[in-house]
Write an enzyme that holds these catalytic residues in place. Structure first.
Site, PDB file in Angstrom:
ATOM      1  N   ASP A 165     102.232  -6.829  -2.892  1.00  0.00           N
ATOM      2  CA  ASP A 165     103.211  -6.232  -1.682  1.00  0.00           C
ATOM      3  C   ASP A 165     104.303  -7.221  -1.439  1.00  0.00           C
ATOM      4  O   ASP A 165     104.203  -8.312  -2.110  1.00  0.00           O
ATOM      5  CB  ASP A 165     102.294  -6.202  -0.477  1.00  0.00           C
ATOM      6  CG  ASP A 165     103.203  -5.699   0.844  1.00  0.00           C
ATOM      7  OD1 ASP A 165     103.891  -4.781   0.597  1.00  0.00           O
ATOM      8  OD2 ASP A 165     102.749  -6.273   1.965  1.00  0.00           O
ATOM      9  N   THR A 196     105.883  -2.113  -2.848  1.00  0.00           N
ATOM     10  CA  THR A 196     106.511  -2.220  -1.526  1.00  0.00           C
ATOM     11  C   THR A 196     106.897  -1.061  -0.943  1.00  0.00           C
ATOM     12  O   THR A 196     107.115   0.091  -1.563  1.00  0.00           O
ATOM     13  CB  THR A 196     107.529  -3.253  -1.438  1.00  0.00           C
ATOM     14  OG1 THR A 196     107.992  -3.538  -0.069  1.00  0.00           O
ATOM     15  CG2 THR A 196     108.821  -2.921  -2.402  1.00  0.00           C
ATOM     16  N   ASP A 243      98.708  -8.255   2.592  1.00  0.00           N
ATOM     17  CA  ASP A 243      98.505  -8.915   3.731  1.00  0.00           C
ATOM     18  C   ASP A 243      98.129  -7.626   4.836  1.00  0.00           C
ATOM     19  O   ASP A 243      97.650  -8.104   5.764  1.00  0.00           O
ATOM     20  CB  ASP A 243      99.436  -9.642   4.413  1.00  0.00           C
ATOM     21  CG  ASP A 243     100.858  -9.128   4.518  1.00  0.00           C
ATOM     22  OD1 ASP A 243     101.010  -7.917   4.090  1.00  0.00           O
ATOM     23  OD2 ASP A 243     101.240  -9.524   5.674  1.00  0.00           O
ATOM     24  N   ASN A 297      97.933  -1.522   4.982  1.00  0.00           N
ATOM     25  CA  ASN A 297      98.598  -0.440   3.959  1.00  0.00           C
ATOM     26  C   ASN A 297      98.236  -1.005   2.483  1.00  0.00           C
ATOM     27  O   ASN A 297      98.535  -0.421   1.444  1.00  0.00           O
ATOM     28  CB  ASN A 297      99.932  -0.392   4.159  1.00  0.00           C
ATOM     29  CG  ASN A 297     100.597  -1.557   3.873  1.00  0.00           C
ATOM     30  OD1 ASN A 297     100.246  -2.746   4.311  1.00  0.00           O
ATOM     31  ND2 ASN A 297     101.985  -1.242   3.694  1.00  0.00           N
ATOM     32  N   GLU A 300     119.190  -6.907  11.994  1.00  0.00           N
ATOM     33  CA  GLU A 300     119.954  -6.970  12.931  1.00  0.00           C
ATOM     34  C   GLU A 300     119.591  -8.041  13.939  1.00  0.00           C
ATOM     35  O   GLU A 300     120.475  -8.666  14.608  1.00  0.00           O
ATOM     36  CB  GLU A 300     119.734  -5.668  13.794  1.00  0.00           C
ATOM     37  CG  GLU A 300     120.315  -4.335  12.908  1.00  0.00           C
ATOM     38  CD  GLU A 300     120.373  -3.370  14.252  1.00  0.00           C
ATOM     39  OE1 GLU A 300     119.608  -3.067  14.940  1.00  0.00           O
ATOM     40  OE2 GLU A 300     121.496  -2.599  13.982  1.00  0.00           O
TER      41      GLU A 300
END
Length: 1159
Positions: free
Chosen positions: A446, A754, A878, A881, A567
């Site tokens: 991942d 990912t 981790d 999912n 952001e």
């Protein structure tokens, strides 16, 4: 679809079947219960062919004719093997039960003293069970078996008896409830920081508009906030009393694994007689199990799905039972050994039967002459099977369990894999697969939370063509660290790829600053810097954490919550430069610009989405500007098309743009995430006219609503001027580039799976050294359509095959990388021809990145490579999912300590950081593989040499399969005489020290190719055992039966005397041979070999003194003769000489990589 009734009775005709598909909210990753442990564990143990073989022979030896001794001693070995393995499996599963309980006992808040009408049938059955004993027993029995029936649909803790309702009292909030208590149809109230215990519909939040933010790091490892919203029609449900007043029926899809889609509706009944208000809802109105509430005081939710029906669990699957590759090969070797025993026993039975048919042999003292020929041959076959049973070593399995427990201990106590911030050691949760760690060919990783830290670092920016930001010593970019790590690895190991010249390897970021600016007017530059920083502080969707909104005097403690981590990094950067975002109230943004409070009115906002790849804010600026300005930021390839045309006579603007574009390219080459910032001054009239069209398009109900909005926004976001560009580094975890460089030098291919977008995944690929500019980067995007995806993939496959065809496959080191998104991957995997092509060309890619991949897609990719290429795979993640791919891979590794427990609970190993994979695989994995390979082969060898001596003896006793060894020798050979050297070999042997393994990583390739457990090695060990048994038996045969040498009493050696000499010789030869096979002779190995030899001779000396014992007097009658000692020395030397010579020749003439490094 599923219907959930809120304070409305379920119709009587639907009552019996209404809750039959509900399930408990408790999650179980353990594999056993008290009821099924014994049958389930035994069934798994008897998947080992050897255990079936031992069971058959044990039963056979319980028959009087074949018995060799006490029935207790006969069944004890098989019972010990089964019991020791069962205890080890029970211990592993007990730890899973502890993890499950910890997870299921997590606290939550449930509205109680409120009747859940969905569970009425269950309550009725429970009431009936209290009066009818048989009904009670049936329910209890069904629950014991975890079986649903019409009378047992739900767990006992869901019954009203466990959740009493007093109509005289109001509903209350039970703040001591646990996750396992959550039921479908319950109301749950969450507060900031609470995780969602189930999949739930949001009814109301503390915000007036029903909005809230959630963190999904427990699911996907991402720490950026994601917006969710409650239904406006249920905003009045703000407390427990409000839950009691709500009368509604929810209809929702059946449980599915699609984590991005939920369709449903809620029918709200304001009065019993009125028509219901039907309100649809989607995934944006739902909290999924594991999400954490952020920046919201409270949320009232309704439980839709629980436990195994929640989306994250549906993307996981049951905990698999894993066996190592060596164990699976060993099963085949056991079957071949059985074939050898069967064939040898058949020969003995055939020859012995033919001799029995001859009258002169029938009355031999070696045979039973009371049987007919057929019966004798049949009995002789089974007697020979018992005689040769040790060819398949029963003690091997006990030894393997013991050795693997030590492997788990070495991993746990390795302080080099201890992560202090979370107090996390590397823990082996599955002890069966330690040797697989040394054979990993593919790693599936991942990205977010595994390779990266979820930390965005504002590194550089370009304003007016001038770069701001330098690299200080020790604070290099991750891409620079990766390049340095690759050079270090290549110095110690042959490069996997083509050699790269130094001037090509020189990359952006290796200098203190990326580039210099050019001369600009100081006043103009100051204005542009102010504009740039103002855009950073105002053009975003960041919010101030609620806990800080009332304490904004201390700017250093101001905390932000952002939907996008980019952001958040930009707003924090502006704050560090004196442009502090204080918050947003309705349409006003408050800034603190170097101590001065400034307000900006937000006139309109055009939000970011994955199609637009940009966002815009239209602001009214205060004095001295007093104008309207459009701020737009987005991907550079999108922003460039929206820039104003260059004036023909403006050389400065042209030069500035060229330099900015080049600098953006340099940022991207350095693995940084780039954004371009633009602006445009607009007039009041233009804004008014545009705003009316924009809001009209938003309010449109036409089918082309999205197209209308896109057309209007394009009219505004045009003729932009460049305000600057930003470069953000998605910080990798410590030592990730160095680890990836080492793993790839070891021959391991790394795929990244990912859920991030393609651009983000590519940036991380460059930063982590997975992708380099020397590689040919092939991308496949689903936006082009199914047909174009397939045609492009087949074109890439054809090119790759043509490139490989021009090289020797063994020496071809490709510099190709594939990047494919999840939708395109589904298309490729769904087409059988393309699926086969992907398997064929997969080894030709140096790196593969799959982005926008769902949890099930990750597991499907892992399964494709694991099954299609028949190689050992490792998956590391981790978040929840990642559970599915962790369970699918041969080895599942979880990064534990920060993002929840679900990945850790499903894994085989847990580590604190990604870089510990280097220690786990290249050190412990390599050592464990070498140890297990040599130990198992040595076990087969020492049992073949032991079992074949009686076969040669049977030649001289009419092939009667008589017992040759004394029974005590047989019982002690594997458990005492020869066990310690192989145990030491399996536990502590290693070719070199820890640091050498970390440095010279290329030797790991031997494990990938399984060079130390090849079939030819198994054959050679068996043949060597047969040869040595011939040497040992016939040496003593020549010294006894073919000579006049007698014992000290003047008598010729008999059977009990003759068996003692070969026993001692076999023990010495087997022990020394294990020493030959060991990589190093330390004091433990020397002590183990000495112990084996000494204890064997000591046993003979002591046992021979015991009156009426089977070996009474052996020491005085045999060991006192020169024939015994001379025969022992000669037989051992001649037996071991070929192995010694071959090893010497191999090391001098054909040394392996391990031999070279050891020297």
């Amino acid at each position: 679809s599923r219907k959930i009734y809120l304070n409305i009775d379920v119709p009587q005709d639907k009552l019996p079947s209404h809750a039959e598909h509900y399930c408990t909210n408790a999650i179980t990753t353990s594999q056993y219960t008290y009821v099924n442990f014994l049958p389930k564990n035994l069934s798994r143990q008897f998947r080992r062919v050897a255990n079936i073989y031992f069971l058959v022979l044990t039963v056979l030896q319980l028959i009087g004719y074949f018995a060799l001794g006490s029935w207790i001693l006969t069944i004890l070995p098989i019972l010990l093997v089964l019991a020791i393995t069962a205890i080890k499996d029970a211990f592993e599963d007990w730890r899973r039960h502890i993890s499950d309980n910890h997870f299921n006992e997590t606290g939550t808040r449930i509205v109680r003293n409120l009747r859940n009408t969905n569970l009425l049938w269950q309550d009725n059955q429970a009431d009936l069970a209290r009066t009818k004993r048989m009904h009670h027993l049936r329910i209890q029995f069904a629950r014991r078996l975890n079986k649903k029936t019409w009378y047992n649909q739900l767990p006992s803790e869901w019954e009203e008896s466990q959740n009493p309702v007093d109509p005289a009292k109001p509903p209350v909030l039970n703040e001591e409830a646990r996750w396992r208590n959550v039921r479908v149809g319950d109301f749950v109230i969450l507060k900031t920081g609470d995780p969602a215990p189930a999949d739930m519909l949001m009814l109301a939040t503390s915000a007036e508009d029903g909005s809230c933010y959630v963190e999904t790091k427990n699911l996907d490892g991402e720490t950026n906030l994601k917006p969710r919203s409650a239904l406006a029609e249920t905003s009045g449900v703000r407390d427990a009393e409000g839950c009691a007043r709500t009368r509604a029926v929810v209809e929702v899809d059946p449980p599915t694994s699609n984590m991005t889609k939920i369709n449903g509706s809620i029918r709200i009944f304001s009065t019993p007689a009125s028509d219901p208000l039907v309100v649809p809802f989607s995934i944006n109105n739902v909290l999924l199990r594991g999400m954490t509430v952020r920046n919201t005081d409270w949320i009232v939710c309704l439980v839709l799905y629980t436990g195994e029906q929640t989306k994250i669990v549906l993307n996981s699957g049951p905990t698999p039972y894993k066996r190592s590759r060596i164990e699976r090969m060993m099963n085949t070797q056991v079957m071949m050994s059985f074939g050898f025993v069967f064939a040898t026993s058949f020969i003995v039975a055939l020859v012995g039967g033919l001799k029995y048919a001859e009258k002169e042999h029938r009355h031999s003292p070696y045979v039973d002459d009371t049987m007919d020929k057929g019966t004798y041959g049949f009995a002789l076959f089974w007697s020979a099977m018992i005689m040769l049973q040790n060819v398949i070593p029963i003690a091997l399995y006990v030894s393997i369990e013991f050795v693997k427990s030590w492997h788990a201990y070495w991993i746990y106590q390795d302080l080099n894999m201890y992560y202090e911030p979370t107090d996390q050691r590397c823990v082996a949760r599955n002890w069966n697969i330690s040797d697989d760690l040394g054979q990993v060919s593919y790693i599936f990783s991942d990205k977010t939370g595994t390779l990266t830290r979820n930390v965005m670092d504002f590194r550089m920016c370009s304003i007016n063509g001038t770069i701001y930001g330098k690299q200080l010593p020790g604070d290099e970019l991750d891409v620079v660290k990766g390049r340095m790590a690759q050079e270090e690895v290549d110095r110690n190991n042959p490069p996997e790829g083509l050699a790269i010249s130094p001037h090509i390897a020189q990359r952006v970021g290796s200098r203190p600053s990326i580039s210099h600016g050019f001369e600009v007017d100081a006043i103009r530059q100051k204005m542009m810097v102010d504009l740039f920083m103002t855009e950073l502080a105002t053009c975003h969707s960041v919010v101030v954490e609620k806990s800080f909104q009332k304490h904004i005097r201390d700017m250093s403690k101001l905390a932000y919550s952002a939907e996008s981590p980019d952001e958040g990094a930009l707003v924090r950067a502006a704050k560090n430069f004196g442009y502090t975002f204080l918050g947003r109230v309705k349409n006003t943004i408050y800034l603190d610009i170097r101590g001065e409070k400034v307000q900006y009115e937000v006139l309109d906002t055009i939000e970011f989405n994955s199609t637009r790849k940009r966002m815009s804010n239209i602001l009214r600026r205060p004095a001295p500007h007093s104008d309207i300005i459009l701020f737009t930021k987005g991907a550079d390839n999108v922003m460039i098309d929206r820039l104003s045309k260059l004036p023909s006579n403006n050389d400065f603007e042209r030069t500035m743009r060229e330099r900015t574009f080049n600098q953006i390219d340099e940022f991207a080459n350095a693995g940084l995430r780039t954004l371009m910032l633009g602006y445009r001054i607009i007039s009041e009239g233009e804004w008014v006219r545009w705003s009316s069209r924009y809001h009209a398009a938003q309010a449109s109900l036409d089918e082309d609503r999205e197209e209308q909005i896109a057309k209007v926004t394009d009219e505004m976001e045009r003729d932009l001027r460049i305000a600057g560009a930003t470069a953000i580094e998605d910080k990798l975890q410590e030592r990730v580039p160095e680890t990836i460089a080492s793993l790839r030098a070891a021959g391991i291919k790394i795929w990244v799976l990912t859920g991030d977008k393609m651009e983000t995944a590519i940036n991380i690929g460059f930063a982590a050294n997975l992708l380099t500019k020397e590689m040919e980067l092939w991308t496949i995007n689903s936006s082009s359509g199914i047909d174009k995806v397939l045609s492009r993939f087949k074109l890439i496959a054809r090119i790759m095959r043509e490139m490989a065809a021009g090289h020797d496959s063994a020496a071809y080191h490709p510099l190709n990388a594939l990047v494919i998104d999840g939708a395109a991957l589904s298309v490729v995997l769904g087409d059988p021809e393309s699926r086969a092509m992907l398997l064929e060309i997969a080894p030709l890619f140096k790196s593969v990145v799959c982005c926008r991949a769902s949890p099930l897609q990750k597991a499907e990719v892992v399964k494709l490579v694991k099954d299609g290429l028949d190689l050992v795979t490792l998956a590391i993640g981790d978040g929840a999912n990642d559970v599915s791919m962790i369970q699918t891979a041969d080895i599942g590794v979880a990064i534990s300590g920060e993002e929840g427990l679900q990945a850790a609970m499903a894994s085989d190993y847990t580590v604190g950081r990604f870089h510990f994979l280097q220690n786990l695989l290249l050190v412990h994995g390599l050592f464990d593989y070498l140890r297990m390979s040599e130990m198992i082969l040595s076990f087969f060898y020492k049992n073949v040499i032991w079992a074949m001596v009686p076969f040669w003896y049977s030649i001289y006793c009419a092939f009667s399969a008589n017992v040759f060894y004394d029974l005590s020798y047989i019982q002690l050979y594997n458990v005492v005489f020869t066990v310690s050297p192989v145990i030491i070999l399996g536990c502590v042997d290693k070719p070199f020290n820890y640091q050498t393994a970390m440095t010279y990583v290329a030797v790991y390739i031997d494990g990938i190719h399984n060079r130390y457990f090849k079939w030819w090695r198994y054959y050679m060990y068996v043949i060597d055992g047969i040869y040595q048994s011939v040497v040992i038996f016939f040496t003593f045969y020549l010294f006894t039966y073919k000579s006049d040498m007698n014992n000290e009493n003047g008598k010729t050696w008999g059977r009990s005397d003759l068996c003692t000499g070969p026993t001692v010789a076999v023990v010495i030869a087997a022990s020394l041979c294990v020493g030959f096979n060991a990589w190093q002779w330390n004091w433990m190995m020397a002590a183990a070999i000495a112990f084996s030899i000494v204890v064997c001779i000591a046993y003979l000396a002591i046992a021979s003194l015991v009156r009426y014992y089977s070996v009474e007097g052996v020491a005085t009658s045999v060991m006192s003769t020169i024939a015994f000692w001379f025969g022992t020395i000669i037989s051992v030397v001649v037996a071991l000489l070929p192995r010694y010579c071959v090893r010497c020749w191999q090391k001098m003439n054909r040394p392996r990589d391990l031999d070279i490094i050891r020297e």
